[in-house]
Scaffold this motif. Sequence first.
Motif, short mmCIF file in Angstrom:
data_model
loop_
_atom_site.label_atom_id
_atom_site.label_comp_id
_atom_site.label_asym_id
_atom_site.label_seq_id
_atom_site.Cartn_x
_atom_site.Cartn_y
_atom_site.Cartn_z
N GLN A 1 6.87 0.61 -13.41
CA GLN A 1 6.43 2.02 -13.51
C GLN A 1 7.64 3.15 -12.76
OE1 GLN A 1 3.03 1.70 -11.03
NE2 GLN A 1 1.72 2.46 -13.09
N ILE B 1 0.50 -0.30 -5.46
CA ILE B 1 0.31 1.06 -5.66
C ILE B 1 1.39 1.55 -6.80
CG2 ILE B 1 0.04 3.35 -4.78
CD1 ILE B 1 -0.70 2.11 -2.27
N ALA B 2 2.72 1.48 -6.58
CA ALA B 2 3.83 1.65 -7.33
C ALA B 2 4.23 0.43 -7.74
CB ALA B 2 4.82 2.50 -6.82
N SER C 1 5.88 -1.51 -3.25
CA SER C 1 4.14 -1.60 -3.48
C SER C 1 3.51 -0.98 -2.76
CB SER C 1 4.18 -3.42 -3.75
OG SER C 1 3.86 -3.67 -2.40
N TYR C 2 3.90 -0.68 -1.30
CA TYR C 2 2.91 0.05 -0.48
C TYR C 2 2.83 1.88 -0.73
CZ TYR C 2 2.45 -4.26 1.99
OH TYR C 2 2.30 -5.63 2.30
N VAL C 3 3.47 2.24 -1.57
CA VAL C 3 3.59 3.72 -1.60
C VAL C 3 3.05 4.12 -3.02
CG1 VAL C 3 5.58 3.88 0.03
CG2 VAL C 3 6.18 3.68 -2.75
N THR C 4 2.72 5.37 -3.17
CA THR C 4 2.36 5.70 -4.57
C THR C 4 3.56 6.15 -5.31
OG1 THR C 4 2.34 8.13 -4.11
CG2 THR C 4 0.45 7.10 -3.37
N LEU C 5 3.44 6.00 -6.70
CA LEU C 5 4.38 6.43 -7.47
C LEU C 5 5.01 7.68 -7.41
CD1 LEU C 5 6.16 5.34 -10.02
CD2 LEU C 5 4.42 6.40 -11.46
N ASP C 6 4.17 8.90 -6.89
CA ASP C 6 4.76 9.99 -6.59
C ASP C 6 5.71 9.78 -5.50
OD1 ASP C 6 3.62 11.26 -8.84
OD2 ASP C 6 1.78 12.17 -7.82
N THR C 7 5.20 9.23 -4.43
CA THR C 7 6.07 9.08 -3.15
C THR C 7 7.29 8.33 -3.33
OG1 THR C 7 4.16 8.86 -1.89
CG2 THR C 7 6.03 8.08 -0.79
#
Lengths: 95, 266
Positions: free
Chosen positions: A83, A78-79, A44-50
């Motif tokens: 997703q 975030i992610a 939940s702290y990283v972007t989906l791309d990461t």
Amino acid sequence: MRKAYSILAVAVTTSACSGGIAPTEQQQIAQESGCPAQLNEQLSYVTLDTAIADYKTYRPICDKDGYPLCGNLNGKVIATASQFCTALRDKNLLQ
Amino acid sequence: MTEFTLEAMGGIWAKRLDRRRAGLGEIDWNGITKEASPELVEVARLVWTRSAFSEYASGAAFAEIASHLLTAKAPIDLIAAAGDFVGDEMFHADLASRVTMALGGGVSLEVNFEKLVRPPQREAALLRAAELVVRTCCVGEALTVPILKQSRRSAGSPTIEAVISRILRDEAQHAELGWWFLDWAELRDDDRLFLAKVAGEGIRSFTALFGGECARNEGFGALTCSQFDGTFLDAVANDVVAPLAARGIYVPEEDVHDLQAAVLPS
């Protein structure tokens, strides 16, 4: 023993007035459902791309068919698990 | 009471449910939250969590109906349809769950899984089946269809529109089963009188819906009070009271009147 996977879970939120469930209860539910709770929080702290770039780390969040074992963490999201698992299915990264 | 969550087994059992999924393969679940404001997402999470529960409870009702139709020796295709509707409702619960999870997850909802369906009151098998059918198909499902149509019109999201359209495809038949059953069942005048009371109580039970807060924004399955109220009252008159009356089942006027008073307080 076969385990069912969660398709509807109550969102866990950082907001005080959201009606979410307490962390201890949340962890217990997460453990019972086979969800790696710490990893889900990390997601939940990283972007989906990461998350996708580092998909092997986050892979345990999804079952073998690519559906999330964890509920989406809400609030500082975030992610999210749904997703991320959907992206793994779409990108054929389940292995 | 238990917190409402759902699980699936996966594997061959998910594939059985997948047969109902035709036309839904292109849904971009991840795109849902991009289509709405954060405020609307919050309202929609509540709407779709309740919707998942409502579909689950309807599944329980159709399981009871199928069982009672078997006991009442109803025509086998009606029995098969009722059994099949349990599968429809589980599929709808799955769809509502997917929407809810894509919106960020469910809201906390305490439910009693042991009291999903009110048991029928009468002794005779046919009348017990009729009571369940009237309450579930002729009232509940008949009112669901126009509300869903209105929700689809104001969805404001291609994803939500697709999901509601798929649910609607089944719901019309769910209501229809009630009318076919009543046209088949050989009911006596006092049976009809009893069923009118059952329908009236069913209509009256919706009165509680109208005491709560109204959604400020429409869309994503949520309706504002002005949209919901008019659609609901029209549906009660045209889709429940009138077709029941055509079958000699006259819903007590006071039940309809009390609902109208709750919707449109003077």
